[in-house]
Motif scaffolding. Structure first.
Motif, mmCIF file in Angstrom:
data_model
loop_
_atom_site.group_PDB
_atom_site.id
_atom_site.type_symbol
_atom_site.label_atom_id
_atom_site.label_comp_id
_atom_site.label_asym_id
_atom_site.label_seq_id
_atom_site.Cartn_x
_atom_site.Cartn_y
_atom_site.Cartn_z
ATOM 1 N N MET A 121 0.817 -1.197 0.000
ATOM 2 C CA MET A 121 0.000 0.000 0.000
ATOM 3 C C MET A 121 0.858 1.257 0.000
ATOM 4 S SD MET A 121 -3.067 -0.753 2.621
ATOM 5 C CE MET A 121 -2.010 -0.119 3.849
ATOM 6 N N ASN A 122 1.918 1.252 0.788
ATOM 7 C CA ASN A 122 2.766 2.439 0.847
ATOM 8 C C ASN A 122 3.390 2.716 -0.512
ATOM 9 O OD1 ASN A 122 2.210 2.808 3.555
ATOM 10 N ND2 ASN A 122 3.967 1.594 4.220
ATOM 11 N N TYR A 123 3.810 1.659 -1.199
ATOM 12 C CA TYR A 123 4.394 1.829 -2.528
ATOM 13 C C TYR A 123 3.350 2.407 -3.482
ATOM 14 C CZ TYR A 123 6.868 0.900 -6.841
ATOM 15 O OH TYR A 123 7.484 1.041 -8.059
ATOM 16 N N ALA A 124 2.141 1.869 -3.448
ATOM 17 C CA ALA A 124 1.067 2.379 -4.319
ATOM 18 C C ALA A 124 0.792 3.844 -4.022
ATOM 19 C CB ALA A 124 -0.199 1.547 -4.151
ATOM 20 N N ALA A 125 0.784 4.211 -2.762
ATOM 21 C CA ALA A 125 0.513 5.604 -2.383
ATOM 22 C C ALA A 125 1.569 6.546 -2.952
ATOM 23 C CB ALA A 125 0.437 5.731 -0.866
ATOM 24 N N LYS A 126 2.810 6.076 -3.051
ATOM 25 C CA LYS A 126 3.878 6.912 -3.604
ATOM 26 C C LYS A 126 3.711 7.126 -5.112
ATOM 27 C CE LYS A 126 7.219 5.735 -0.066
ATOM 28 N NZ LYS A 126 8.323 4.880 0.311
ATOM 29 N N GLN A 127 2.880 6.312 -5.752
ATOM 30 C CA GLN A 127 2.674 6.439 -7.199
ATOM 31 C C GLN A 127 1.505 7.379 -7.534
ATOM 32 O OE1 GLN A 127 5.387 4.962 -8.347
ATOM 33 N NE2 GLN A 127 5.520 4.112 -6.283
ATOM 34 N N ILE A 128 0.790 7.850 -6.521
ATOM 35 C CA ILE A 128 -0.332 8.756 -6.773
ATOM 36 C C ILE A 128 0.173 9.959 -7.567
ATOM 37 C CG2 ILE A 128 -1.979 10.340 -5.670
ATOM 38 C CD1 ILE A 128 -2.319 8.191 -3.463
ATOM 39 N N GLY A 129 -0.532 10.252 -8.655
ATOM 40 C CA GLY A 129 -0.137 11.342 -9.537
ATOM 41 C C GLY A 129 0.593 10.883 -10.784
ATOM 42 N N ASP A 130 1.120 9.644 -10.763
ATOM 43 C CA ASP A 130 1.761 9.109 -11.977
ATOM 44 C C ASP A 130 0.709 8.926 -13.062
ATOM 45 O OD1 ASP A 130 4.186 8.972 -10.675
ATOM 46 O OD2 ASP A 130 4.268 6.779 -10.595
ATOM 47 N N PRO A 131 1.081 9.066 -14.328
ATOM 48 C CA PRO A 131 0.104 8.906 -15.404
ATOM 49 C C PRO A 131 -0.261 7.443 -15.663
ATOM 50 C CG PRO A 131 2.258 9.423 -16.318
ATOM 51 C CD PRO A 131 2.386 9.514 -14.822
ATOM 52 N N TYR A 132 -1.504 7.254 -16.129
ATOM 53 C CA TYR A 132 -1.950 5.953 -16.608
ATOM 54 C C TYR A 132 -1.321 5.714 -17.981
ATOM 55 C CZ TYR A 132 -4.905 2.299 -18.545
ATOM 56 O OH TYR A 132 -5.346 1.145 -19.115
ATOM 57 N N ARG A 133 -0.906 4.480 -18.221
ATOM 58 C CA ARG A 133 -0.487 4.069 -19.558
ATOM 59 C C ARG A 133 -0.891 2.616 -19.736
ATOM 60 N NH1 ARG A 133 3.848 1.413 -21.723
ATOM 61 N NH2 ARG A 133 5.053 1.611 -19.809
ATOM 62 N N TYR A 134 -1.619 2.326 -20.801
ATOM 63 C CA TYR A 134 -2.040 0.952 -21.078
ATOM 64 C C TYR A 134 -0.796 0.070 -21.142
ATOM 65 C CZ TYR A 134 -4.180 -3.090 -23.236
ATOM 66 O OH TYR A 134 -4.610 -4.356 -23.492
ATOM 67 N N GLY A 135 -0.797 -1.003 -20.377
ATOM 68 C CA GLY A 135 0.350 -1.904 -20.331
ATOM 69 C C GLY A 135 1.467 -1.417 -19.425
ATOM 70 N N GLY A 136 1.245 -0.288 -18.741
ATOM 71 C CA GLY A 136 2.287 0.299 -17.905
ATOM 72 C C GLY A 136 2.558 -0.506 -16.648
ATOM 73 N N THR A 137 3.844 -0.791 -16.419
ATOM 74 C CA THR A 137 4.244 -1.534 -15.222
ATOM 75 C C THR A 137 5.247 -0.749 -14.391
ATOM 76 O OG1 THR A 137 5.947 -2.695 -16.503
ATOM 77 C CG2 THR A 137 3.813 -3.807 -16.264
ATOM 78 N N GLY A 138 5.261 0.569 -14.571
ATOM 79 C CA GLY A 138 6.121 1.435 -13.785
ATOM 80 C C GLY A 138 7.505 1.568 -14.389
ATOM 81 N N PRO A 139 8.366 2.314 -13.783
ATOM 82 C CA PRO A 139 8.128 2.986 -12.515
ATOM 83 C C PRO A 139 7.461 4.360 -12.652
ATOM 84 C CG PRO A 139 10.409 3.284 -13.125
ATOM 85 C CD PRO A 139 9.765 2.428 -14.190
ATOM 86 N N ASN A 140 7.266 4.856 -13.863
ATOM 87 C CA ASN A 140 6.725 6.215 -14.016
ATOM 88 C C ASN A 140 5.324 6.289 -14.593
ATOM 89 O OD1 ASN A 140 9.150 7.453 -13.043
ATOM 90 N ND2 ASN A 140 10.085 6.864 -14.975
ATOM 91 N N SER A 141 4.801 5.182 -15.086
ATOM 92 C CA SER A 141 3.418 5.130 -15.583
ATOM 93 C C SER A 141 2.886 3.718 -15.375
ATOM 94 C CB SER A 141 3.344 5.537 -17.056
ATOM 95 O OG SER A 141 4.131 4.677 -17.858
ATOM 96 N N TRP A 142 1.557 3.640 -15.225
ATOM 97 C CA TRP A 142 0.949 2.388 -14.772
ATOM 98 C C TRP A 142 -0.397 2.146 -15.432
ATOM 99 C CZ3 TRP A 142 4.047 0.001 -11.247
ATOM 100 C CH2 TRP A 142 4.969 0.806 -10.561
ATOM 101 N N ASP A 143 -0.756 0.876 -15.566
ATOM 102 C CA ASP A 143 -2.162 0.525 -15.732
ATOM 103 C C ASP A 143 -2.582 -0.125 -14.421
ATOM 104 O OD1 ASP A 143 -1.407 -2.202 -15.851
ATOM 105 O OD2 ASP A 143 -1.921 -2.429 -17.955
ATOM 106 N N CYS A 144 -3.859 -0.488 -14.304
ATOM 107 C CA CYS A 144 -4.351 -0.936 -12.994
ATOM 108 C C CYS A 144 -3.658 -2.192 -12.489
ATOM 109 C CB CYS A 144 -5.871 -1.105 -13.018
ATOM 110 S SG CYS A 144 -6.496 -2.390 -14.122
ATOM 111 N N SER A 145 -3.461 -3.179 -13.365
ATOM 112 C CA SER A 145 -2.818 -4.412 -12.914
ATOM 113 C C SER A 145 -1.315 -4.221 -12.739
ATOM 114 C CB SER A 145 -3.120 -5.567 -13.865
ATOM 115 O OG SER A 145 -2.735 -5.250 -15.180
ATOM 116 N N GLY A 146 -0.714 -3.336 -13.526
ATOM 117 C CA GLY A 146 0.706 -3.041 -13.358
ATOM 118 C C GLY A 146 0.982 -2.406 -12.003
ATOM 119 N N LEU A 147 0.098 -1.513 -11.575
ATOM 120 C CA LEU A 147 0.243 -0.870 -10.269
ATOM 121 C C LEU A 147 0.108 -1.897 -9.145
ATOM 122 C CD1 LEU A 147 0.538 1.733 -8.580
ATOM 123 C CD2 LEU A 147 -1.955 1.934 -8.685
ATOM 124 N N ALA A 148 -0.894 -2.759 -9.247
ATOM 125 C CA ALA A 148 -1.086 -3.800 -8.226
ATOM 126 C C ALA A 148 0.107 -4.747 -8.190
ATOM 127 C CB ALA A 148 -2.376 -4.567 -8.494
#
Length: 114
Positions: free
Chosen positions: A1-28
């Motif tokens: 959870m703490n890691y996810a909270a640090k990503q708040i504000g990062d942009p969504y990107r389809y297929g994104g697995t971080g560290p600077n953009s994410w999709d929903c499953s990539g973030l999880a």
């Protein structure tokens, strides 16, 4: 959870697995990987592979909540009726209140790491 909270504000990107953009499953997946748990890539694969299922009312911090037919979206439950998720194209990772809309569209939850 703490890691996810640090990503708040990062942009969504389809297929994104971080560290600077994410999709929903990539973030999880990225968040749980920080906790030492490897998850599959997609929402459907994650739901199928994690054996411990949880209900809407039974969710605890860190559980993954799935939404819509086909479980095409997911978020990380952070407690007190909120989740962090990567909402979709043109949006950014954010923390949202799990309101009636989400409850109506809830299709199950899982608890990784057990």
């Amino acid at each position: 959870m703490n890691y996810a909270a640090k990503q708040i504000g990062d942009p969504y990107r389809y297929g994104g697995t971080g560290p600077n953009s994410w999709d929903c499953s990539g973030l999880a997946g990225g968040s749980w990987r920080k906790a030492g748990v490897k998850l599959p890539r997609t929402t459907q694969q994650i739901y199928r592979s994690v054996k411990k299922k949880v209900s809407w009312k039974g969710a605890v911090k860190g559980d993954l909540l799935f939404f819509y037919g086909g479980r095409t979206h997911m978020g990380i439950y952070v407690g007190k009726g909120y989740m962090i998720h990567a909402p979709g194209r043109g949006k950014r990772v954010k923390k949202v209140k799990l309101n009636a809309y989400y409850k109506r569209n809830f299709k199950g939850g899982v608890r990784p790491g057990l």
